[in-house]
Design a protein around this motif. Structure first.
Motif, PDB file in Angstrom:
ATOM      1  N   ASP A 188       0.733  -1.394   0.050  1.00 61.43           N
ATOM      2  CA  ASP A 188      -0.083   0.030  -0.097  1.00 61.43           C
ATOM      3  C   ASP A 188       0.883   1.276   0.074  1.00 61.43           C
ATOM      4  O   ASP A 188       0.499   2.049  -0.536  1.00 61.43           O
ATOM      5  N   ILE A 189       1.977   1.437   0.311  1.00 59.42           N
ATOM      6  CA  ILE A 189       2.720   2.511   0.683  1.00 59.42           C
ATOM      7  C   ILE A 189       3.241   2.627  -0.736  1.00 59.42           C
ATOM      8  O   ILE A 189       3.308   3.890  -1.196  1.00 59.42           O
ATOM      9  N   LEU A 190       3.830   1.630  -1.642  1.00 56.17           N
ATOM     10  CA  LEU A 190       4.346   1.542  -2.752  1.00 56.17           C
ATOM     11  C   LEU A 190       3.041   2.265  -3.779  1.00 56.17           C
ATOM     12  O   LEU A 190       3.315   3.118  -4.819  1.00 56.17           O
ATOM     13  N   ILE A 191       1.802   1.724  -3.833  1.00 60.12           N
ATOM     14  CA  ILE A 191       0.750   2.226  -4.457  1.00 60.12           C
ATOM     15  C   ILE A 191       0.396   3.444  -4.153  1.00 60.12           C
ATOM     16  O   ILE A 191       0.217   4.354  -5.243  1.00 60.12           O
ATOM     17  N   GLN A 192       0.419   4.126  -3.035  1.00 58.63           N
ATOM     18  CA  GLN A 192       0.209   5.676  -2.744  1.00 58.63           C
ATOM     19  C   GLN A 192       1.358   6.384  -3.431  1.00 58.63           C
ATOM     20  O   GLN A 192       0.832   7.230  -3.782  1.00 58.63           O
ATOM     21  N   ALA A 193       2.519   5.901  -3.024  1.00 53.96           N
ATOM     22  CA  ALA A 193       3.741   6.693  -3.510  1.00 53.96           C
ATOM     23  C   ALA A 193       3.802   6.920  -5.254  1.00 53.96           C
ATOM     24  O   ALA A 193       3.937   7.875  -5.718  1.00 53.96           O
ATOM     25  N   GLU A 194       3.591   5.608  -5.875  1.00 55.21           N
ATOM     26  CA  GLU A 194       3.649   5.757  -7.171  1.00 55.21           C
ATOM     27  C   GLU A 194       2.574   5.887  -8.101  1.00 55.21           C
ATOM     28  O   GLU A 194       2.771   6.447  -9.174  1.00 55.21           O
ATOM     29  N   GLN A 195       1.504   5.592  -7.576  1.00 55.99           N
ATOM     30  CA  GLN A 195       0.183   5.639  -8.456  1.00 55.99           C
ATOM     31  C   GLN A 195      -0.537   6.864  -8.127  1.00 55.99           C
ATOM     32  O   GLN A 195      -1.395   7.709  -8.588  1.00 55.99           O
ATOM     33  N   GLN A 196      -0.505   7.424  -6.603  1.00 55.87           N
ATOM     34  CA  GLN A 196      -1.297   8.707  -6.127  1.00 55.87           C
ATOM     35  C   GLN A 196      -0.399   9.698  -5.879  1.00 55.87           C
ATOM     36  O   GLN A 196      -0.942  10.812  -5.349  1.00 55.87           O
ATOM     37  N   ASN A 197       1.053   9.578  -6.247  1.00 56.61           N
ATOM     38  CA  ASN A 197       1.833  10.665  -6.125  1.00 56.61           C
ATOM     39  C   ASN A 197       1.766  11.252  -4.582  1.00 56.61           C
ATOM     40  O   ASN A 197       2.291  12.317  -4.105  1.00 56.61           O
ATOM     41  N   MET A 198       1.719  10.386  -3.438  1.00 58.49           N
ATOM     42  CA  MET A 198       1.905  10.671  -2.102  1.00 58.49           C
ATOM     43  C   MET A 198       3.264  10.819  -1.527  1.00 58.49           C
ATOM     44  O   MET A 198       4.141  10.083  -2.089  1.00 58.49           O
ATOM     45  N   PRO A 199       3.774  11.663  -0.687  1.00 57.32           N
ATOM     46  CA  PRO A 199       5.047  11.698  -0.511  1.00 57.32           C
ATOM     47  C   PRO A 199       5.532  10.638   0.617  1.00 57.32           C
ATOM     48  O   PRO A 199       6.015  10.818   1.762  1.00 57.32           O
TER      49      PRO A 199
END
Length: 351
Positions: free
Chosen positions: A243-254
């Protein structure tokens, strides 16, 4: 009272009437393909981006289900509690996304239907129920999550005990533990880390009390966790790698992560057919979920670590420096409920 049976029966009856009257070509549904329309209800602890993607692909490959797959996204523990509450009148066909200990509990309570899918033989014994009541789909490493707009990798904690440093007071946001299979597993693993045989949880409770002292807030759900982390209401958490990688890579979360030096608890995240549901539909969905092409796509685009080997690993997975923590999940399965209940009643917001 299950809706799929009622609807299907009515549809077939209507088709027979129309055929007898010579007013149609004998189709039993309005799907345009001459096949019966079917429905499927899924309770899932997976990220909605993943469930939406998979369901769309499933309906494309199985048009008889088009528009009739319902997904309810819940926390893993919430799925167990809901399936348990509905045992006398099951409403779901598939339980998709649950910890090994949660699925074991469901199996022990006869909430899951034994099935024999073709892929079962490809899953190693430790990643599935021996009686075919649940199957591990992916592995979920639990790691330290940090806001990389606020902290560099070197500044972030490098191991679990580093989260207890007083300098992180009010800098940690934790997903509400009781409802989350991920957090229950992490907290139980921390208790077991302090008392490896599980007989004396007190050192683990003391560890969690110190973590609570540094916790600014318990987020109600994953979306709330991501929002608070992105706003720097807290800059650290403990969460699963996918979920960390999904948010970072797909949702541009920091967001970024640290693989803890002492190891990451690695959960077996599984799927099952719900007892009393449509077993045939559930089996069909599970068979689709384990198709090699789909698993390869989910590994490449949604950062899943499959329990069954795929033909070609994406670069991120091939280069993953996974350091598993040695965890006795059977012991956790025996004690998790008591441990988390104690935490909820005696430690949460009291540190």
């Amino acid at each position: 009272m299950r809706r799929p049976i009622i609807v299907l029966g009515a549809t077939v009856a209507l088709g027979m009437v129309l055929t007898a009257c010579g007013g149609d070509d004998g189709e039993t549904t309005s799907d345009g393909g001459g096949s019966e329309s079917r429905s499927l209800t899924i309770y899932s602890a997976r990220d909605s981006n993943i469930t939406d993607f998979v369901v769309e692909r499933f309906e494309e490959e199985h048009p008889e289900y088009a528009g009739n797959v319902e997904v309810l996204n819940l926390g893993a523990q919430e799925v167990l509690e809901r399936v348990r509450a509905e045992a006398s009148n099951p409403q779901a066909d598939v339980w998709w996304g649950g910890t090994q200990q949660g699925l074991d509990a469901g199996a022990a309570e006869d909430l899951l239907e034994p099935i024999e899918p073709a892929f079962a033989a490809d899953i190693e014994d430790g990643h599935k129920d021996p009686d075919g009541r649940w199957f591990g789909e992916i592995l979920l490493p639990e790691v330290i999550m940090y806001n990389n707009a606020a902290l560099s990798e070197d500044e972030a904690p490098q191991d679990w005990d580093d989260l207890l440093d007083p300098k992180w007071q009010d800098q940690i946001i934790i997903r509400d533990v009781a409802a989350s299979g991920t957090m229950r597993s992490i907290y139980a693993a921390m208790i077991l880390k302090e008392s490896p045989d599980g007989t004396d949880p007190q050192p683990g409770y003391e560890w969690l009390t110190q973590l609570d002292a540094n916790t600014a807030e318990y987020a109600a759900n994953p979306a709330d966790l991501y929002l608070k982390m992105s706003r720097e209401q807290g800059v650290l958490s403990a969460w699963n790698l996918q979920d960390i990688l999904i948010q970072a890579e797909q949702q541009n979360m920091p967001f970024d992560y640290v693989m803890p030096a002492s190891g990451a608890p690695v959960l077996v995240d599984g799927v099952a057919a719900v007892a009393g549901g449509d077993t045939d539909a559930a089996t069909e969905f599970l068979e689709f979920l384990f198709e090699d092409g789909l698993r390869a796509e989910l590994a490449a685009d949604y950062y899943q670590i499959p329990t069954v080997e795929i033909s070609e690993q994406p670069e991120w997975l091939a280069n993953l420096d996974l350091q598993p923590m040695e965890v006795d999940w059977a012991t956790i399965g025996q004690h998790e409920t008591d441990w988390i209940n104690y935490w909820n009643e005696n430690i949460k917001n009291k540190g």
